[in-house]
Scaffold this motif. Structure first.
Motif, PDB file in Angstrom:
ATOM      1  N   THR A 144       7.141  43.264  33.439  1.00 42.53           N
ATOM      2  CA  THR A 144       7.229  41.831  33.147  1.00 42.53           C
ATOM      3  C   THR A 144       8.617  41.379  32.719  1.00 42.53           C
ATOM      4  O   THR A 144       9.040  40.263  33.042  1.00 42.53           O
ATOM      5  N   TYR A 145       9.333  42.237  32.004  1.00 45.93           N
ATOM      6  CA  TYR A 145      10.636  41.867  31.472  1.00 45.93           C
ATOM      7  C   TYR A 145      11.721  42.795  32.007  1.00 45.93           C
ATOM      8  O   TYR A 145      11.449  43.920  32.433  1.00 45.93           O
ATOM      9  N   SER A 146      12.946  42.330  31.936  1.00 45.30           N
ATOM     10  CA  SER A 146      14.066  43.075  32.525  1.00 45.30           C
ATOM     11  C   SER A 146      14.617  44.088  31.525  1.00 45.30           C
ATOM     12  O   SER A 146      15.687  43.904  30.951  1.00 45.30           O
ATOM     13  N   VAL A 147      13.867  45.160  31.322  1.00 47.58           N
ATOM     14  CA  VAL A 147      14.271  46.200  30.381  1.00 47.58           C
ATOM     15  C   VAL A 147      14.651  47.475  31.130  1.00 47.58           C
ATOM     16  O   VAL A 147      14.170  47.746  32.226  1.00 47.58           O
ATOM     17  N   TYR A 148      15.526  48.266  30.525  1.00 49.18           N
ATOM     18  CA  TYR A 148      15.792  49.599  31.036  1.00 49.18           C
ATOM     19  C   TYR A 148      14.508  50.416  30.911  1.00 49.18           C
ATOM     20  O   TYR A 148      13.718  50.224  29.982  1.00 49.18           O
TER      21      TYR A 148
END
Length: 279
Positions: free
Chosen positions: A164-168
């Protein structure tokens, strides 16, 4: 300690925020007409925000609530480190938000250049259905639910956040921390899975801390931070974890400060953990 439940005004505000900032299924109005927006397309051009959303848990069989902090300027074109922040035995996903000012702590550190932009995740660490605070927080079922959260974290929550989110998605950019019962969870999960976390923090960890679950060695150790109040009635737990790590030559930082088993210590712990270890 009494824990306040979320009132209707707060719930309405959270729902409005989720709709406004593009939670999946929200309808956005553009000059060219209507288009569907997903959380992936969200870009924070102004202040940081705290979103309350839900994810489906195969572990519990229901949707579970979680708060997600997105830093100022969040963009899906960038990648961000992520830290999972856990609550105490009498709390839920709302506890840190209501009492710990994590948004203000992170905002201040980022604005001062003391913390890289980071995404913070505040889940309910009690993996049971229903997962509201039970009448007996010390019951075997409630205690087992905290242990079951590890499965929910790895199988449901982390995949949801990463989708859902732009995380590593690698170990080098993932951390876990918590207060009291959540501090014990953070140690058990983080040091039990040192290949999954680069930063592990525990603030006044509770007796659920179990060194038998640790799989950490001097060679694979994440950055470890333990903080406890000098007058905390559970300080022996912190000292026990410190002694175990020291005896096994595992690098870590153990600190005490004036205070008891309460929020001044936990807020200071979160601030120091983010500033000095999440890097």
């Amino acid at each position: 300690m009494k824990y306040r439940t979320e009132n209707q005004k707060q719930l309405t505000a959270f729902r409005h925020t989720r709709i406004w900032y593009g939670v999946i299924g929200a309808v956005c109005i553009a000059a060219t007409g209507l288009l569907l927006c997903s959380q992936k397309s969200f870009t924070s051009k102004g202040e940081s925000i705290m979103i309350k959303t839900t994810y489906y848990s195969k572990t519990t069989g229901v949707d579970r609530s979680v708060h997600v902090y997105l830093p100022e300027g969040y963009s899906p074109q960038k990648k961000y480190p992520v830290v999972y922040v856990l609550h105490g035995i009498g709390g839920t996903e709302d506890e840190w938000i209501q009492h710990g000012t994590p948004k203000e702590i992170a905002d201040s550190l980022i604005q001062q250049g003391l913390l890289q932009p980071v995404i913070l995740v505040f889940p309910n660490g009690r993996a049971m259905n229903p997962d509201a605070v039970p009448s007996d927080i010390f019951s075997p079922a409630a205690q087992a639910a905290f242990g079951r959260f590890e499965e929910d974290l790895f199988q449901n929550l982390i995949p949801f956040i990463e989708k859902t989110y732009s995380v590593y998605t690698d170990r080098a950019h993932r951390g876990i921390c918590g207060l009291s019962m959540g501090g014990g969870q953070a140690l058990n999960i983080g040091l039990g899975n040192p290949d999954r976390f680069a930063w592990v923090g525990a603030f006044s960890p509770a007796p659920n801390t179990d060194t038998k679950l640790f799989r950490v060695t001097a060679r694979n150790a994440p950055k470890i931070y333990i903080l406890c109040g000098e007058s905390d009635y559970l300080i022996s737990v912190s000292e026990g974890a410190h002694q175990y790590l020291s005896q096994n030559n595992i690098p870590h930082t153990y600190k005490t400060m004036p205070g008891a088993h309460d929020w001044p210590v936990w807020k200071a712990g979160l601030k120091t953990f983010l500033q000095d270890f999440v890097r």
